[in-house]
Scaffold this active site. Structure first.
Site, PDB file in Angstrom:
ATOM      1  N   HIS A 480       0.836  -1.203   0.000  1.00 22.81           N
ATOM      2  CA  HIS A 480       0.000   0.000   0.000  1.00 22.81           C
ATOM      3  C   HIS A 480       0.873   1.257   0.000  1.00 22.81           C
ATOM      4  CE1 HIS A 480      -3.639   2.387   1.196  1.00 22.81           C
ATOM      5  NE2 HIS A 480      -2.695   3.175   1.694  1.00 22.81           N
ATOM      6  N   GLU A 481       1.771   1.316   0.972  1.00 23.09           N
ATOM      7  CA  GLU A 481       2.615   2.515   1.071  1.00 23.09           C
ATOM      8  C   GLU A 481       3.545   2.630  -0.131  1.00 23.09           C
ATOM      9  OE1 GLU A 481       1.697   4.683   3.038  1.00 23.09           O
ATOM     10  OE2 GLU A 481       0.428   3.424   4.289  1.00 23.09           O
ATOM     11  N   HIS A 484       1.680   4.356  -2.848  1.00 20.40           N
ATOM     12  CA  HIS A 484       1.772   5.818  -2.694  1.00 20.40           C
ATOM     13  C   HIS A 484       3.151   6.288  -3.143  1.00 20.40           C
ATOM     14  CE1 HIS A 484      -1.946   6.686  -0.598  1.00 20.40           C
ATOM     15  NE2 HIS A 484      -1.662   5.937   0.453  1.00 20.40           N
ATOM     16  N   HIS A 487       3.387   6.675  -6.743  1.00 20.70           N
ATOM     17  CA  HIS A 487       2.662   7.875  -7.171  1.00 20.70           C
ATOM     18  C   HIS A 487       3.600   9.093  -7.093  1.00 20.70           C
ATOM     19  CE1 HIS A 487      -1.537  10.029  -6.810  1.00 20.70           C
ATOM     20  NE2 HIS A 487      -1.069  10.072  -8.035  1.00 20.70           N
TER      21      HIS A 487
HETATM   22 ZN   LIG Z   1      -2.876   5.218   1.963  1.00 19.50          ZN
END
Ligand SMILES: [Zn+2]
Length: 696
Positions: A480-481, A484, A487
């Site tokens: 998940h991290e 990010h 991104h």
């Molecule tokens: Zn998040």
């Protein structure tokens, strides 16, 4: 930070490493030279520089145009961004009493600095004039988006208000900044104050890896040789899942859910009451009926009604599923000869038992195969296969703690793209949770600036030379991290304020949640999930059971999340006066939605940092679920292509989602990637709740 730096006399400005050009590799922050006393003088200088730049833009005698106003604003505040990024990295990931003390001061100074800028009538006049005639300015798509975002930001901050209203807004912002900092310091305080020692009799059910982590936690707190449970989620959740001692589960659960609500110096009840009253007042000054209406106007969801619609659609089937699971657990307790009603501190424990009974699978069985280092490799490998970027560890980059690792990221052509910092282990100086942030954002306004991206997690360290082993939840968090992180690292925009994760809060979880899907793919697990002792790959049947078990207990997970999101929405749509007694308000809302008594909110109000430590997720906690509607649907594009690394789909994903930052309207970007709007049932299907939805 250097441990000896604080012994030296106060540094002169020229000796302040935050104010010098950084001579480090790739101009990264020289953490080894930075000491707490450097921050306030550096902020002073950064505020002064920035104010002078803003004054120059405001008083520019030339007719306002895009370059002398909007682009000039984008160029301003470089030193401030630099100092701010380093400071908040330390506040969150490696604080100490000196840093936390400075944080109190900085939060107020920050509000005092930004208020007059965001409410500067002359500056806003220039922006508004450009906004008015934007169609005639011959702007590129990204420039148009930047102008619209800049106008909206100033307008929503109150730049168009009269002087009296502006003065009041400034007071409110300053006070809110102080309260947000206080809130998070209180939660951290309650977490740091508490631990429970595990004697030999207290360890029934706990895995060797849990005990090893509990010993590492004790050592970290100066209690070498002992084993402790802490209030970090990575300690609490596995404890509640596996500890056979019901009395100890209750003790840990009560301490965890009481954070910020203990009637001590860290109590957050009064802080919440004041925050909500001030937010309501600010929203009314800005012309909105409620704070939620104000916040959601600038989001994909647009209105509180749209948010409530989504949450309620998910709530009913999730609750039905959770109640069915509860009954099955109660039957299990009876079958074991237990004579008690399932309580909140029992849920995770019996859910694991039920999962073992139903799916013949428990987390402990898979943990030995989820070695932290291998899961990091897996996250990197998926990014290489999707986006062509490669990772190479660097040992010459200064870091804020010896645990932090740094990788250089290169693009397909082998060109430098970013640095990625990974700070994975829990420690007392770190706040709980997991997050991505950056020390420098990508932009190319005046030449290419490569980003410095950070992931911080709170995984338990392996003890005695053993590697750190992750739970399935931890492994998902890692991906998940890292999503990010991608991104931020793949960002390819011109203007800094549109870079990477500078998107709507209800869009920002799409790149992160979408990336989680790769973690649970058989092809990825077969390659990277290897036993930490034998190196054997995850056995086929365990892999199948692991994937099947993913949908297990989703009623619970959805209920604890959606209830928190609904409470967040209610706090910010009902009159602030209604929540003067925070506990009573919480209980009334839980009663209203029919919260199962055996499930607690994922975040009780007094520890709900997402919505009270700052305003970022205030009436925005639903965002994770809003993004999930998209991520569940988006991964389908790869499934439909028949290849989870399909190059054409990956290219669209890169171009439309991961690299475009805030340079496009998010809805338009999603449709460009997928060819259509997201299909809402994908979320319920992914959580295994579609059948309950049809029955409900
Ligand atoms: Zn998040």
């Amino acid at each position: 930070m250097s441990p000896t730096a604080s012994d030296s006399p106060l540094p002169q400005a020229q000796a302040n490493p935050l104010l010098k050009a950084w001579q480090t590799p790739l101009e990264t922050p020289p953490f080894h030279e930075i000491a707490p006393e450097h921050f306030l003088p550096a902020f002073e200088q950064a505020f002064a520089d920035h104010s002078a730049e803003i004054a120059a833009i405001t008083h520019d005698p030339a007719t306002p145009d895009f370059a002398n106003t909007i682009t000039a604003l984008e160029r301003s505040g470089k030193l401030l961004s630099k100092v701010t990024a380093v400071f908040y990295d330390l506040v969150s990931a490696h604080s100490n009493p000196a840093i936390l003390e400075i944080d109190k001061e900085v939060s107020i100074r920050m509000a005092r600095h930004w208020n007059p800028i965001m409410m500067n009538a002359v500056l806003f006049g220039r922006i508004a004039m450009l906004h008015e005639k934007r169609a005639a300015l011959g702007l590129t798509g990204e420039q148009m988006r930047l102008l619209e975002r800049t106008y909206t930001r100033f307008h929503r901050a109150g730049a168009g208000l009269d002087e009296a209203a502006k003065a009041r807004m400034a007071e409110i912002n300053e006070r809110l900044a102080h309260l947000g900092t206080t809130f998070s310091h209180h939660v951290l305080g309650d977490e740091q104050d508490w631990f429970m020692e595990l004697g030999e009799d207290d360890r029934a059910g706990l895995s060797d890896s849990f005990i090893a982590a509990a010993k590492a936690d004790a050592e970290e707190r100066g209690m070498a040789g002992k084993a402790i449970v802490t209030l970090s989620r990575s300690s609490v959740e596995p404890f509640l899942k596996t500890a056979a001692r019901r009395d100890l589960r209750e003790k840990v659960f009560r301490a965890f859910t009481a954070r910020g609500d203990n009637g001590n110096a860290n109590d957050n009840n009064a802080v919440i009451v004041e925050i909500l009253a001030l937010r309501e007042e600010a929203a009314k000054i800005l012309g909105f009926p409620t704070y939620a209406a104000y916040r959601l106007e600038d989001s994909m969801a647009k209105t509180p009604e749209a948010v409530r619609g989504l949450l309620e659609r998910v709530w009913k089937p999730a609750r039905a599923q959770a109640l069915a699971d509860r009954d099955a657990m109660q039957a299990l307790i009876a079958a074991e000869g237990g004579n008690f009603a399932l309580a909140s501190w029992d849920w995770r424990y019996y859910a694991e038992k039920l999962r073992q009974a139903k799916a013949n699978f428990d987390d402990a069985a898979i943990k030995p195969y989820l070695v932290l280092d291998h899961m990091i490799e897996a996250a990197f490998d998926c990014a290489t296969r999707l986006f062509g970027i490669t990772f190479e560890e660097r040992k010459d980059i200064p870091v804020w703690h010896p645990d932090v690792r740094v990788w250089e990221v290169r693009d397909r052509e082998g060109q430098h793209k970013a640095l990625f910092y990974g700070d994975y282990y829990a420690r007392p100086s770190k706040r709980s949770g997991a997050w991505m942030t950056s020390l420098r954002d990508q932009q190319k306004l005046d030449g290419r600036v490569a980003p410095l991206v950070i992931n911080v997690c709170n995984f338990a360290r392996g003890a005695g030379g053993e590697p750190s082993l992750l739970s399935p939840d931890d492994a998902r968090t890692l991906f998940h991290e890292f999503g990010h992180g991608l991104h931020g690292m793949l960002s390819d925009v011109t203007y800094p304020s549109l870079s990477g994760t500078s998107v709507f809060t209800d869009f920002v979880e799409l790149p992160s949640q979408l990336y989680e899907h790769w973690q649970e793919q058989p092809a990825v697990l077969q390659k990277f999930a290897r036993h930490y002792q034998t190196g054997e790959p995850l056995p086929e049947d365990l892999l199948e059971r692991f994937i099947a078990a993913r949908k297990f207990n989703q009623g619970f997970a959805t209920v604890e999340f959606v209830s928190s999101a609904l409470i967040d929405l209610e706090f910010h749509t009902q009159p602030a006066a209604a929540s003067r007694d925070v506990r009573a308000f919480e209980q009334a809302e839980l009663d209203k939605i029919g919260m199962p008594a055996e499930i607690a909110l994922r975040h009780r109000p007094t520890q709900f940092g997402h919505i009270f430590s700052g305003d970022h997720y205030a009436s925005g906690y639903y965002s994770y679920m809003w993004s999930e509607v998209m991520d569940a649907d988006a991964f389908g594009a790869f499934e439909e292509a028949g290849d989870i690394f399909d190059p054409a789909t990956a290219k669209r994903l890169h171009d439309d989602i991961y690299s475009s930052g805030g340079s496009r309207d998010p809805e338009e970007a999603y449709v460009a990637f997928r060819g259509r709007e997201p299909e809402p049932d994908a979320l319920l299907r992914r959580r295994g709740l579609l059948e309950s939805a049809e029955a409900a």
